[in-house]
Motif scaffolding. Structure first.
Motif, mmCIF file in Angstrom:
data_model
loop_
_atom_site.group_PDB
_atom_site.id
_atom_site.type_symbol
_atom_site.label_atom_id
_atom_site.label_comp_id
_atom_site.label_asym_id
_atom_site.label_seq_id
_atom_site.Cartn_x
_atom_site.Cartn_y
_atom_site.Cartn_z
ATOM 1 N N ILE A 274 0.840 -1.194 0.000
ATOM 2 C CA ILE A 274 0.000 0.000 0.000
ATOM 3 C C ILE A 274 0.881 1.252 0.000
ATOM 4 O O ILE A 274 0.632 2.221 -0.714
ATOM 5 C CB ILE A 274 -0.914 -0.004 1.252
ATOM 6 C CG1 ILE A 274 -1.892 -1.167 1.206
ATOM 7 C CG2 ILE A 274 -1.647 1.320 1.391
ATOM 8 C CD1 ILE A 274 -3.011 -1.012 0.240
ATOM 9 N N PHE A 275 1.937 1.210 0.781
ATOM 10 C CA PHE A 275 2.771 2.394 0.949
ATOM 11 C C PHE A 275 3.575 2.747 -0.293
ATOM 12 O O PHE A 275 3.748 3.912 -0.618
ATOM 13 C CB PHE A 275 3.732 2.208 2.128
ATOM 14 C CG PHE A 275 3.256 2.895 3.366
ATOM 15 C CD1 PHE A 275 3.202 4.275 3.403
ATOM 16 C CD2 PHE A 275 2.854 2.180 4.476
ATOM 17 C CE1 PHE A 275 2.747 4.934 4.528
ATOM 18 C CE2 PHE A 275 2.395 2.825 5.604
ATOM 19 C CZ PHE A 275 2.339 4.202 5.634
ATOM 20 N N VAL A 276 4.069 1.718 -0.987
ATOM 21 C CA VAL A 276 4.976 1.968 -2.103
ATOM 22 C C VAL A 276 4.340 2.902 -3.134
ATOM 23 O O VAL A 276 4.949 3.861 -3.596
ATOM 24 C CB VAL A 276 5.399 0.639 -2.753
ATOM 25 C CG1 VAL A 276 6.045 0.884 -4.105
ATOM 26 C CG2 VAL A 276 6.362 -0.093 -1.842
ATOM 27 N N THR A 277 3.077 2.639 -3.464
ATOM 28 C CA THR A 277 2.442 3.467 -4.487
ATOM 29 C C THR A 277 1.601 4.576 -3.869
ATOM 30 O O THR A 277 1.082 5.417 -4.577
ATOM 31 C CB THR A 277 1.529 2.626 -5.393
ATOM 32 O OG1 THR A 277 0.585 1.961 -4.560
ATOM 33 C CG2 THR A 277 2.325 1.625 -6.181
ATOM 34 N N GLY A 278 1.484 4.561 -2.540
ATOM 35 C CA GLY A 278 0.543 5.496 -1.920
ATOM 36 C C GLY A 278 1.160 6.767 -1.373
ATOM 37 O O GLY A 278 0.481 7.546 -0.711
ATOM 38 N N GLY A 279 2.442 6.991 -1.641
ATOM 39 C CA GLY A 279 3.120 8.145 -1.056
ATOM 40 C C GLY A 279 2.428 9.456 -1.372
ATOM 41 O O GLY A 279 2.115 10.247 -0.480
ATOM 42 N N PHE A 280 2.156 9.677 -2.641
ATOM 43 C CA PHE A 280 1.523 10.924 -3.045
ATOM 44 C C PHE A 280 0.104 10.997 -2.496
ATOM 45 O O PHE A 280 -0.343 12.021 -1.991
ATOM 46 C CB PHE A 280 1.512 11.028 -4.572
ATOM 47 C CG PHE A 280 0.971 12.328 -5.073
ATOM 48 C CD1 PHE A 280 1.764 13.456 -5.075
ATOM 49 C CD2 PHE A 280 -0.325 12.422 -5.538
ATOM 50 C CE1 PHE A 280 1.267 14.666 -5.526
ATOM 51 C CE2 PHE A 280 -0.824 13.626 -5.994
ATOM 52 C CZ PHE A 280 -0.024 14.748 -5.985
ATOM 53 N N LEU A 281 -0.579 9.870 -2.591
ATOM 54 C CA LEU A 281 -1.948 9.785 -2.090
ATOM 55 C C LEU A 281 -2.038 10.252 -0.644
ATOM 56 O O LEU A 281 -2.882 11.066 -0.291
ATOM 57 C CB LEU A 281 -2.424 8.343 -2.213
ATOM 58 C CG LEU A 281 -3.805 7.996 -1.700
ATOM 59 C CD1 LEU A 281 -4.588 7.341 -2.806
ATOM 60 C CD2 LEU A 281 -3.755 7.063 -0.511
ATOM 61 N N PHE A 282 -1.126 9.740 0.200
ATOM 62 C CA PHE A 282 -1.209 10.081 1.614
ATOM 63 C C PHE A 282 -0.771 11.518 1.877
ATOM 64 O O PHE A 282 -1.431 12.248 2.599
ATOM 65 C CB PHE A 282 -0.349 9.125 2.449
ATOM 66 C CG PHE A 282 -0.935 7.751 2.537
ATOM 67 C CD1 PHE A 282 -2.173 7.564 3.132
ATOM 68 C CD2 PHE A 282 -0.273 6.657 2.022
ATOM 69 C CE1 PHE A 282 -2.735 6.297 3.210
ATOM 70 C CE2 PHE A 282 -0.835 5.387 2.086
ATOM 71 C CZ PHE A 282 -2.064 5.211 2.687
ATOM 72 N N THR A 283 0.347 11.926 1.261
ATOM 73 C CA THR A 283 0.873 13.248 1.608
ATOM 74 C C THR A 283 0.081 14.366 0.952
ATOM 75 O O THR A 283 -0.057 15.434 1.514
ATOM 76 C CB THR A 283 2.354 13.381 1.220
ATOM 77 O OG1 THR A 283 2.532 12.900 -0.106
ATOM 78 C CG2 THR A 283 3.239 12.614 2.151
ATOM 79 N N PHE A 284 -0.432 14.140 -0.237
ATOM 80 C CA PHE A 284 -1.194 15.194 -0.909
ATOM 81 C C PHE A 284 -2.663 15.130 -0.507
ATOM 82 O O PHE A 284 -3.270 16.125 -0.141
ATOM 83 C CB PHE A 284 -1.053 15.053 -2.433
ATOM 84 C CG PHE A 284 -1.751 16.128 -3.211
ATOM 85 C CD1 PHE A 284 -1.141 17.356 -3.402
ATOM 86 C CD2 PHE A 284 -3.010 15.920 -3.746
ATOM 87 C CE1 PHE A 284 -1.777 18.360 -4.104
ATOM 88 C CE2 PHE A 284 -3.655 16.922 -4.454
ATOM 89 C CZ PHE A 284 -3.036 18.141 -4.631
ATOM 90 N N GLY A 285 -3.204 13.919 -0.547
ATOM 91 C CA GLY A 285 -4.636 13.750 -0.347
ATOM 92 C C GLY A 285 -5.130 14.212 1.006
ATOM 93 O O GLY A 285 -6.221 14.775 1.099
ATOM 94 N N GLN A 286 -4.321 14.019 2.050
ATOM 95 C CA GLN A 286 -4.821 14.356 3.378
ATOM 96 C C GLN A 286 -5.007 15.863 3.534
ATOM 97 O O GLN A 286 -5.626 16.312 4.481
ATOM 98 C CB GLN A 286 -3.876 13.820 4.448
ATOM 99 C CG GLN A 286 -2.524 14.474 4.442
ATOM 100 C CD GLN A 286 -1.757 14.210 5.724
ATOM 101 O OE1 GLN A 286 -2.345 14.039 6.778
ATOM 102 N NE2 GLN A 286 -0.435 14.141 5.628
#
Lengths: 231, 484
Positions: free
Chosen positions: B303-315
């Motif tokens: 989940i983390f490998v591809t989710g970096g942008f998702l977590f840092t931008f999305g939140q």
């Protein structure tokens, strides 16, 4: 065009604005004057549904502002720099607003061309982001952006502040032109009595959140207002 | 005195007790990780590779130092702006400069290295290396770290330098990998010398002192509003991205979002973080750490490998637009278009990460499949959850500061926490259920199916977020007014 009924706003029990009844007609050029803390910006924020009224309601173009969003299509406003997007160039900002208001690039370009004089060569093609402009030049961007998309209601908070004398003069010309158009309602607030009297055909003075004067502009208006505020 | 006030009166200091406890735990967690790394590195090298740890560490220190400088160039902010009001007060110029430079010494970017080097040095002592050598080596390295600190001040705000450094490091790394040119064979002599000889450690110290003096004279000479203290104005170029016009409202917002990310320090760090996250999986899939080597943790990493942008931008949607939120609220903005644009950005970033992550194929097809399934789950479920969580986040984002990118403490609140739980736990549990009850492939299939299911519910979630935006409108406007 705009009606306020039983409108009041209180913070922690302190009432900062209380307007029982106010009606602004279509095509009117409405000037709001008052000292700091008189409630000018509060009234505009309520009108734009940026804050919630404690009691009462405001109706703009037939829609209650806190219940419908339809008034947004005909209303344009510039209160402060939070209406600007700092990391855009002025051109990008104008086109963005244009996109939101259903205007294509050519429409926006035509409007910018018309107001070239107002920009005084300092805004367009300046290779600067809006955040790097001086306060006065930021204001120029914000004011012209409100004219995009032929709005029927234009709200400007302290538009003369921070502008140089030449630009103030040119702004008065623009506002007068808008005021002459019977389709457009202009609302302007200011500390400066002279400017307001010049551009408005109706002036309301606020003091401690209440309407203390409501006059149709005439030759004596300036004197009357000066007498009132000279305490 | 002034600085203390600005520190204590900053909004972040006034967060509530629960958050403080959480922050302390976070700090302890990171400290422990660095501690274990510091200790672990020694034994790992010794046992796995059968090499002398100090030799190996010295060999690669050049990369460590270069990377440190790169990270600083990208993230560390130089506090020159808040000394402006001091200029007209009766304070000696030298005091002001010393104070400003002295303040950078206390930066987190310097301390974080201690967490690695101190335990490593202690282990060296325990293992019977010469104490004097260790201490001199340690002093020399700290001097180098601080030299980087001043280098960064001198080179500050030059984005192209960052690219040059990345290029240099990549080039050196590649050359070394293919055995064409090995820079470490030259630099390791120097670093090893720091350890072996008793006098070479003076070199970094001299370097540090001269750098301090250079920075000092530079600032003293340029202590005027229009020279050293002026904020840099980058030359702006109007970018129209006309090819995005074909996407209608989404295109309008997408244009702005691209500019937002490109032109602001804070948002640029999200890109940087996504790259870091991309490599996070190495810890799990390389099998280096025993407790990480199980299916549940693999899914966690996937989940983390591809989710970096998702977590840092999305939140931080809609907080990215906090500086001009009143504008957004008075324009006739279709919330759906606005959300869609952010969602597409997240999806594109996730997809790109997935492609780049194909180097995980090195660890086998199964590992890469986990990552792909993780990406599907990210796009299908997490992208919606993160946007929903963001709707409750009322932290204004200061676009021009790189600080606070590493998990803003104010971004935590009960609702956001509750929404974040399923982001990681749910796929882990689903995968584990499938893995143990049926077979590993079924585990993957189940997670992917959940992702697809989430995708089907997209419009429902968007309507929900829209509602949140509307009900929380006044509170949000008010919160964004209080600048960080």
């Amino acid at each position: 065009m705009i009606q306020a009924k039983n409108l009041s706003k209180a913070y922690n029990g302190t009432t900062v604005l209380k307007i029982d009844h106010l009606e602004i007609q279509k095509g009117e050029s409405f000037g709001l004057v008052g000292n700091n803390g008189a409630g000018k910006t509060t009234f505009f924020s309520l009108l734009l549904d940026l804050i919630q009224p404690t009691t009462g309601e405001i109706i703009n173009s037939g829609f209650r502002v806190d219940q419908s969003e339809n008034w947004k299509t005909v209303t344009a406003s510039f209160l402060d720099e939070s209406f600007l997007i700092g990391y855009l160039t002025p051109e990008e900002y104008f086109y963005f607003i244009g996109d939101l208001r259903g205007q294509n690039k050519a429409d926006v370009d035509a409007l910018l061309k018309k107001h070239e004089e107002f920009f005084n060569g300092e805004i367009l093609n300046s290779k600067k982001y809006i955040r790097d402009f001086s306060k006065g030049n930021q204001k120029k961007v914000g004011i012209i952006a409100t004219l995009i998309g032929n709005p029927e209601v234009i709200i400007l908070d302290e538009p003369f502040a921070n502008l140089d004398p030449t630009t103030q003069f040119r702004l008065k010309k623009i506002i007068k032109e808008l005021a002459d158009n019977p389709e457009i309602t202009v609302l302007v607030s200011s500390h400066d009595l002279l400017h307001t009297v010049e551009v408005s055909n109706r002036i309301v003075a606020l003091q401690k959140g209440e309407i203390v004067k409501d006059i149709q502009t005439s030759a004596e208006t300036l004197e009357e207002l000066e007498r009132f505020f000279a305490v | 005195m002034l600085e203390w006030k600005s520190f204590f009166r900053s909004a972040s200091f006034r967060t509530n007790l629960a958050l403080k406890i959480l922050m302390v735990f976070g700090a302890i967690y990171f400290t422990l990780i660095f501690l274990f790394m510091g200790i672990g590195v020694f034994y790992l090298i010794k046992e796995e590779l059968n090499l002398d740890p100090i030799l190996v560490v010295n060999r690669y220190l050049i990369y460590y130092i270069l990377l440190d400088l790169m990270i600083r160039l990208f993230l560390q902010k130089i506090p020159v702006m808040n000394i402006r009001p001091l200029l007209t007060l009766p304070i000696k110029k030298s005091t002001i400069v010393n104070f400003a430079l002295g303040k950078t010494i206390l930066s987190f970017f310097n301390f974080v290295h201690c967490f690695f080097f101190v335990p490593f040095s202690i282990v060296l002592v325990i293992e019977g290396y010469d104490i004097v050598s260790i201490i001199l080596w340690h002093i020399a390295l700290m001097a180098l770290v601080y030299a980087n600190n001043f280098f960064n001040i001198l080179l500050n705000n030059k984005d192209y330098l960052f690219l040059i450094f990345i290029g240099a490091v990549l080039a050196l790394g590649t050359l070394q990998y293919y055995g064409l040119f090995d820079i470490t064979s030259y630099t390791s002599v120097f670093f090893q010398g720091l350890f072996d000889t008793k006098y070479l450690f003076l070199l970094p110290i001299v370097l540090l002192i001269s750098l301090y003096l250079i920075t000092y004279t530079y600032f003293k000479k340029n202590l005027h509003l229009d020279t050293g203290l002026s904020s840099k104005h980058s030359v702006a170029k109007t970018e129209q991205y006309t090819w995005l016009n074909q996407f209608g409202t989404i295109g309008t917002f997408l244009k702005n979002d691209i500019r937002l990310i490109k032109r602001n320090k804070r948002s640029k760090t999200t890109i940087f973080m996504s790259v870091l996250f991309l490599f996070y999986g190495l810890l799990f899939f390389s099998g280096g750490i025993e407790s990480y080597n199980n299916p549940m943790m693999h899914m966690f990493a996937g989940i983390f490998v591809t989710g970096g942008f998702l977590f840092t931008f999305g939140q931080f949607v809609p907080s990215w637009d906090s500086a001009y939120y009143p504008l957004m609220m008075t324009q006739n903005i279709p919330y759906k278009g606005y959300l869609n644009s952010k969602w597409w950005l997240i999806v594109i970033a996730t997809a790109v990460s997935t492609v780049i992550a194909s180097f995980y194929l090195y660890f086998g097809l199964e590992i890469y499949l986990i990552i792909i399934v993780g990406a599907v789950y990210n796009i299908g479920v997490n992208s919606h959850l993160v946007l929903l969580g963001g709707a409750f986040t009322k932290t204004p984002v200061d676009l021009n500061s790189g600080k606070g990118a590493f998990g803003d403490k104010k971004a935590f609140n009960a609702k956001t926490m509750l929404i974040s739980l399923p982001k990681l736990l749910l796929p882990m549990i689903i995968y584990a259920l499938g893995y143990y009850l049926i077979n590993p492939t079924m585990g993957l299939v189940l997670v992917a199916l959940t992702g697809v299911l989430g995708f089907a519910l997209r419009n429902k979630v968007f309507t929900m977020i829209e509602k949140v935006y509307k009900t929380e409108k006044y509170k949000t406007i008010d919160a964004y007014k209080q600048k960080g």
